[in-house]
Scaffold this motif. Structure first.
Motif, PDB file in Angstrom:
ATOM      1  N   LEU A  12       0.828  -1.207   0.000  1.00 21.34           N
ATOM      2  CA  LEU A  12       0.000   0.000   0.000  1.00 21.34           C
ATOM      3  C   LEU A  12       0.859   1.251   0.000  1.00 21.34           C
ATOM      4  N   GLU A  13       0.305   2.313  -0.547  1.00 21.37           N
ATOM      5  CA  GLU A  13       0.840   3.639  -0.281  1.00 21.37           C
ATOM      6  C   GLU A  13      -0.035   4.177   0.835  1.00 21.37           C
ATOM      7  N   LEU A  14       0.589   4.489   1.943  1.00 21.40           N
ATOM      8  CA  LEU A  14      -0.155   4.803   3.154  1.00 21.40           C
ATOM      9  C   LEU A  14       0.327   6.124   3.735  1.00 21.40           C
ATOM     10  N   THR A  47      -9.100  -1.797   7.865  1.00 21.36           N
ATOM     11  CA  THR A  47     -10.234  -2.656   7.505  1.00 21.36           C
ATOM     12  C   THR A  47     -10.996  -2.133   6.292  1.00 21.36           C
ATOM     13  N   LYS A  48     -11.316  -0.863   6.273  1.00 19.41           N
ATOM     14  CA  LYS A  48     -12.069  -0.301   5.144  1.00 19.41           C
ATOM     15  C   LYS A  48     -11.230  -0.276   3.869  1.00 19.41           C
ATOM     16  N   ILE A  49      -9.946   0.037   4.013  1.00 19.25           N
ATOM     17  CA  ILE A  49      -9.066   0.122   2.849  1.00 19.25           C
ATOM     18  C   ILE A  49      -8.867  -1.255   2.224  1.00 19.25           C
ATOM     19  N   LEU A  50      -8.591  -2.262   3.059  1.00 15.81           N
ATOM     20  CA  LEU A  50      -8.273  -3.607   2.566  1.00 15.81           C
ATOM     21  C   LEU A  50      -9.495  -4.505   2.411  1.00 15.81           C
ATOM     22  N   GLN A  64     -10.826  -6.379   4.657  1.00 23.26           N
ATOM     23  CA  GLN A  64     -10.492  -7.653   5.292  1.00 23.26           C
ATOM     24  C   GLN A  64     -10.834  -7.572   6.771  1.00 23.26           C
ATOM     25  N   ASN A  65     -10.913  -8.731   7.381  1.00 19.20           N
ATOM     26  CA  ASN A  65     -11.154  -8.833   8.811  1.00 19.20           C
ATOM     27  C   ASN A  65      -9.968  -8.212   9.558  1.00 19.20           C
ATOM     28  N   PRO A  66     -10.227  -7.349  10.551  1.00 18.64           N
ATOM     29  CA  PRO A  66      -9.125  -6.707  11.271  1.00 18.64           C
ATOM     30  C   PRO A  66      -8.204  -7.702  11.979  1.00 18.64           C
ATOM     31  N   ARG A  67      -8.761  -8.802  12.429  1.00 26.16           N
ATOM     32  CA  ARG A  67      -7.937  -9.831  13.080  1.00 26.16           C
ATOM     33  C   ARG A  67      -6.921 -10.412  12.085  1.00 26.16           C
ATOM     34  N   LEU A  68      -7.362 -10.670  10.860  1.00 23.18           N
ATOM     35  CA  LEU A  68      -6.444 -11.183   9.834  1.00 23.18           C
ATOM     36  C   LEU A  68      -5.392 -10.150   9.466  1.00 23.18           C
ATOM     37  N   ILE A  69      -5.796  -8.893   9.401  1.00 23.75           N
ATOM     38  CA  ILE A  69      -4.847  -7.817   9.111  1.00 23.75           C
ATOM     39  C   ILE A  69      -3.783  -7.770  10.205  1.00 23.75           C
TER      40      ILE A  69
END
Length: 133
Positions: free
Chosen positions: A78-80, A107-110, A112-117
Protein backbone atom coordinates in the motif's frame (compact mmCIF):
# COMPACT_ATOMS: atom_id res chain seq x y z
CA UNK A 1 5.27 29.21 26.32
CA UNK A 2 8.46 27.73 24.91
CA UNK A 3 9.37 29.10 21.48
CA UNK A 4 11.03 25.82 20.50
CA UNK A 5 7.95 23.65 20.83
CA UNK A 6 4.71 25.61 21.11
CA UNK A 7 2.38 22.70 20.35
CA UNK A 8 4.20 19.55 21.48
CA UNK A 9 2.47 17.43 24.09
CA UNK A 10 3.54 14.11 25.58
CA UNK A 11 0.77 11.73 26.56
CA UNK A 12 0.87 9.33 29.48
CA UNK A 13 4.64 9.50 30.01
CA UNK A 14 4.51 10.25 33.70
CA UNK A 15 3.77 8.32 36.84
CA UNK A 16 0.22 9.56 36.52
CA UNK A 17 -1.10 8.09 33.26
CA UNK A 18 -4.09 10.41 32.94
CA UNK A 19 -1.97 13.58 32.87
CA UNK A 20 -1.04 15.23 29.59
CA UNK A 21 2.14 17.20 30.13
CA UNK A 22 3.09 20.00 27.76
CA UNK A 23 6.78 19.75 26.96
CA UNK A 24 7.12 23.50 27.09
CA UNK A 25 6.30 23.41 30.82
CA UNK A 26 9.34 21.21 31.45
CA UNK A 27 11.55 23.36 29.24
CA UNK A 28 10.36 26.53 30.95
CA UNK A 29 11.04 24.92 34.33
CA UNK A 30 14.51 23.92 33.14
CA UNK A 31 15.22 27.46 31.97
CA UNK A 32 14.09 28.87 35.30
CA UNK A 33 16.20 26.41 37.31
CA UNK A 34 19.32 26.95 35.19
CA UNK A 35 19.00 30.72 35.65
CA UNK A 36 19.02 30.21 39.40
CA UNK A 37 15.30 30.21 39.97
CA UNK A 38 13.80 28.12 42.71
CA UNK A 39 11.20 25.44 42.45
CA UNK A 40 9.73 23.84 45.54
CA UNK A 41 8.44 20.86 43.58
CA UNK A 42 11.32 19.72 41.40
CA UNK A 43 15.10 19.92 41.32
CA UNK A 44 17.25 20.54 38.27
CA UNK A 45 18.29 16.88 38.36
CA UNK A 46 14.66 15.72 38.41
CA UNK A 47 13.81 18.01 35.50
CA UNK A 48 16.70 16.59 33.43
CA UNK A 49 15.59 13.04 34.29
CA UNK A 50 12.03 13.82 33.21
CA UNK A 51 13.19 15.32 29.92
CA UNK A 52 15.42 12.30 29.28
CA UNK A 53 12.52 9.93 29.94
CA UNK A 54 10.22 11.89 27.64
CA UNK A 55 12.85 11.82 24.91
CA UNK A 56 13.34 8.05 25.22
CA UNK A 57 9.60 7.39 25.26
CA UNK A 58 9.12 9.58 22.21
CA UNK A 59 11.92 7.76 20.37
CA UNK A 60 10.34 4.40 21.19
CA UNK A 61 6.98 5.60 19.92
CA UNK A 62 8.53 6.97 16.72
CA UNK A 63 10.41 3.71 16.12
CA UNK A 64 7.26 1.64 16.65
CA UNK A 65 5.25 3.87 14.30
CA UNK A 66 7.92 3.57 11.62
CA UNK A 67 8.13 -0.21 11.94
CA UNK A 68 4.35 -0.63 11.85
CA UNK A 69 4.17 1.69 8.83
CA UNK A 70 6.92 -0.29 7.06
CA UNK A 71 5.11 -3.55 7.84
CA UNK A 72 1.83 -2.26 6.41
CA UNK A 73 3.45 -0.93 3.26
CA UNK A 74 5.43 -4.14 2.75
CA UNK A 75 2.79 -6.71 3.68
CA UNK A 76 -0.16 -5.07 1.96
CA UNK A 77 1.74 -3.26 -0.83
CA UNK A 78 0.00 0.00 0.00
CA UNK A 79 0.84 3.64 -0.28
CA UNK A 80 -0.16 4.80 3.15
CA UNK A 81 -0.24 8.12 4.96
CA UNK A 82 2.19 7.86 7.91
CA UNK A 83 -0.32 9.71 10.09
CA UNK A 84 -2.66 6.73 9.78
CA UNK A 85 -0.36 4.77 12.10
CA UNK A 86 -0.97 5.58 15.74
CA UNK A 87 0.79 4.09 18.76
CA UNK A 88 -0.31 4.66 22.31
CA UNK A 89 0.23 3.38 25.81
CA UNK A 90 -2.89 1.57 27.06
CA UNK A 91 -4.41 2.95 30.25
CA UNK A 92 -4.65 -0.62 31.55
CA UNK A 93 -1.07 -1.96 31.99
CA UNK A 94 -2.33 -5.54 31.61
CA UNK A 95 -2.97 -4.72 27.93
CA UNK A 96 0.75 -4.30 27.24
CA UNK A 97 3.27 -1.51 26.90
CA UNK A 98 2.03 -0.14 23.59
CA UNK A 99 -0.94 -0.65 21.31
CA UNK A 100 -2.07 0.38 17.85
CA UNK A 101 -5.40 0.33 16.09
CA UNK A 102 -3.90 0.12 12.60
CA UNK A 103 -5.71 -3.14 11.83
CA UNK A 104 -9.05 -1.44 12.44
CA UNK A 105 -8.00 1.57 10.41
CA UNK A 106 -6.99 -0.64 7.47
CA UNK A 107 -10.23 -2.66 7.50
CA UNK A 108 -12.07 -0.30 5.14
CA UNK A 109 -9.07 0.12 2.85
CA UNK A 110 -8.27 -3.61 2.57
CA UNK A 111 -11.82 -4.93 3.03
CA UNK A 112 -10.49 -7.65 5.29
CA UNK A 113 -11.15 -8.83 8.81
CA UNK A 114 -9.12 -6.71 11.27
CA UNK A 115 -7.94 -9.83 13.08
CA UNK A 116 -6.44 -11.18 9.83
CA UNK A 117 -4.85 -7.82 9.11
CA UNK A 118 -3.28 -7.78 12.59
CA UNK A 119 -1.96 -11.33 12.18
CA UNK A 120 -0.31 -10.40 8.86
CA UNK A 121 1.31 -7.36 10.42
CA UNK A 122 2.62 -9.43 13.36
CA UNK A 123 4.21 -11.91 10.91
CA UNK A 124 6.37 -9.02 9.69
CA UNK A 125 8.03 -8.94 13.15
CA UNK A 126 9.51 -12.44 13.59
CA UNK A 127 12.17 -11.43 16.13
CA UNK A 128 9.87 -9.39 18.34
CA UNK A 129 7.88 -10.51 21.33
CA UNK A 130 4.25 -9.71 20.65
CA UNK A 131 2.23 -11.27 23.42
CA UNK A 132 -1.26 -10.73 22.13
CA UNK A 133 -3.39 -9.27 19.35
Amino acid sequence: MCNLCPNIFFQDYSLFPNIRLPLHNKLDRLTNLVKGGHNNFESLEDTFKDLACYAVMNLIEMELKNKIYDACVSVFELELDRDLVMVEMPRDPSLGDYSTNIAMRLTKILRQNPRLIAEKIVEFFPDTTIESL
